[in-house]
Design an enzyme around this catalytic site. Structure first.
Site, mmCIF file in Angstrom:
data_model
loop_
_atom_site.group_PDB
_atom_site.id
_atom_site.type_symbol
_atom_site.label_atom_id
_atom_site.label_comp_id
_atom_site.label_asym_id
_atom_site.label_seq_id
_atom_site.Cartn_x
_atom_site.Cartn_y
_atom_site.Cartn_z
ATOM 1 N N LEU A 100 0.836 -1.207 0.000
ATOM 2 C CA LEU A 100 0.000 0.000 0.000
ATOM 3 C C LEU A 100 0.871 1.259 0.000
ATOM 4 O O LEU A 100 0.418 2.337 0.372
ATOM 5 C CB LEU A 100 -0.949 -0.004 1.210
ATOM 6 N N SER A 101 2.114 1.093 -0.413
ATOM 7 C CA SER A 101 3.023 2.223 -0.612
ATOM 8 C C SER A 101 3.388 2.984 0.645
ATOM 9 O O SER A 101 3.458 4.212 0.642
ATOM 10 C CB SER A 101 2.433 3.217 -1.613
ATOM 11 N N SER B 14 6.297 3.089 1.838
ATOM 12 C CA SER B 14 7.594 3.724 1.592
ATOM 13 C C SER B 14 7.424 5.020 0.795
ATOM 14 O O SER B 14 8.057 6.035 1.091
ATOM 15 C CB SER B 14 8.526 2.767 0.859
ATOM 16 N N ASP C 237 2.924 5.441 -7.523
ATOM 17 C CA ASP C 237 2.661 5.513 -6.084
ATOM 18 C C ASP C 237 2.827 6.929 -5.555
ATOM 19 O O ASP C 237 1.977 7.439 -4.823
ATOM 20 C CB ASP C 237 3.603 4.566 -5.334
#
Ligand code: GLA
Length: 398
Positions: A145-146, A148, A192
């Site tokens: 779910l991004s 980072s 993202d």
């Protein structure tokens, strides 16, 4: 570990403010937030310069930041800490000089703010100095779910403002991509960070990754009594592993054989017939997926949510069979959601693990959830994390 999912962003920001002061002995200059994302449709199309349709979710990374006094002896030192790192009540602080940042140093979560700092210190030499930073996040880590990118985007938005760099949205996206590619070592595209930065509440972000043109497409979930359910399979996905890079290389090889600069230039699958396998199947996923994104946007604009569901499920089949980036847990999440009445379901993000999404009528949520849990239990898989996400506003100052 104390999670704050039920608190508002403002409440979390106030708490972070206090914890920053307790940790560093001075007040932060501000708190910034950046959300995680799910991708509704358009997978692995971003680095093929195609279309994507993600949305920012109502789970965010918050960072509190204060610049170091430029006359201080340690003026080029950055200090990074996370509320989630606390072994006791006091988070551990990683301190480094900007000049000493290099790929691999520091590692772990601190690599993300460090990567952005490194890129900015290189691009805007003399204009940025050290800072103290404290992170708090409700974006699950390692679930696709991004988390980072949320941390990278929060960092670039905060530093852009604090150091008056005047970087526009597209360049912020490109710079975080460079941080991710060159410093973290993941050869990812631009979806993202674009979703985290540019999304509008209640909308999905329709982005053309060739021109960077974007448009907010209304996602009428509440109005239609629908939910987007995330099913976190708990299968760790890592973009620095080989699979993602291999797929990317296959797409480049396919484009080269077809004599085009990217697979975006191809819009009909029969034009791929001259390719050898598995390149033909890989390219067929990209070409067909671009078509599905366009049809999903149209279906949303006509209010045909059943068709949206169908396109999501077709997208999953294409990733499972042609692109081969699914895994048994993702396939089971999708098939059990569909069997229990979901309008559509697919894996979301880079693949090889992470999360699936299901578009469901909110009235069937209990049965969909228990069907997935039962199926996972029967298969002997780890218990999945299941939760609803809402399309949220992109990054900014809190
Ligand atoms: C990851 C990458 C994105 C994108 C997706 C697949 O999330 O970070 O750039 O390529 O995988 O669509």
């Amino acid at each position: 570990m104390i999670r704050h999912e039920h608190h508002t962003i403002e409440q979390r920001a106030r708490r972070l403010h206090e914890r920053f002061e307790a940790l560093y002995g001075h007040r932060p200059e501000g708190v910034w937030q950046a959300p995680g994302r799910v991708n509704l449709i358009g997978e692995h199309t971003d680095y093929n310069l195609g279309y994507v349709l993600p949305f920012a979710i109502d789970r965010q990374t918050l960072i509190a930041v204060r610049r170091v006094d430029p006359d201080a002896a340690h003026a080029d030192e950055i200090a990074l800490a996370s509320t989630m790192d606390a072994s006791g009540d006091v988070p551990e602080v990683t301190r480094m000089r900007l000049a000493d940042l290099a790929p691999g140093t520091p590692g772990g979560w601190a690599a993300y703010p460090a990567a952005v700092s490194h890129v900015l210190a290189t691009e805007y030499a003399g204009r940025i100095c050290g800072f103290d930073l404290l992170v708090d996040s409700t974006v699950p880590v390692g679930s696709g779910l991004s988390s980072s990118h949320a941390l990278e985007v929060a960092t670039i938005v905060a530093l852009n403002e604090l150091f008056h760099l005047g970087i526009d949205a597209e360049r912020m996206v490109r710079l975080t991509q460079r941080a991710e590619n060159d410093f973290v070592g993941a050869p990812t595209g631009i979806m993202d960070q674009s979703a985290s930065l540019l999304s509008q509440a209640g909308h999905a972000l329709f982005l053309d990754c060739r021109s960077f043109a974007s448009r907010a497409v209304p996602l009428p979930l509440t109005a239609r009594g629908l939910n987007v359910l995330v099913i976190d399979t708990r299968v760790a996905h890592a973009l620095v592993d080989g699979g993602y890079a291999q797929r990317r290389a296959s797409c480049e090889a396919a484009a080269a054989r077809l004599g085009v600069s990217s697979l975006r230039e191809i819009d009909e699958v029969h034009l791929l017939d001259e390719l050898v396998e598995p390149l033909r199947r890989r390219a067929r996923h990209i070409v067909s997926e671009n078509g599905r994104v366009l049809r999903t946007v149209q279906a949303l604009e006509c209010g045909d949510l059943n068709l949206v569901g169908q396109l999501l499920t077709e997208s999953h089949a294409s990733m499972r069979d042609d692109y081969e980036i699914s895994c048994p847990e993702l396939d089971l999440a999708v098939s059990s959601a569909l069997d229990a009445g979901a309008l559509g379901a697919r894996m979301t993000g880079g693949g090889f693990g992470g999360s699936a999404i299901a578009l469901i009528d909110e009235s069937v949520r209990p049965q969909v959830e228990s069907a997935i849990r039962r199926a996972f239990d029967r298969a002997g898989y780890a218990e999945p994390g299941i939760f609803v996400v809402a399309p949220a506003q992109g990054a900014g100052r809190v």
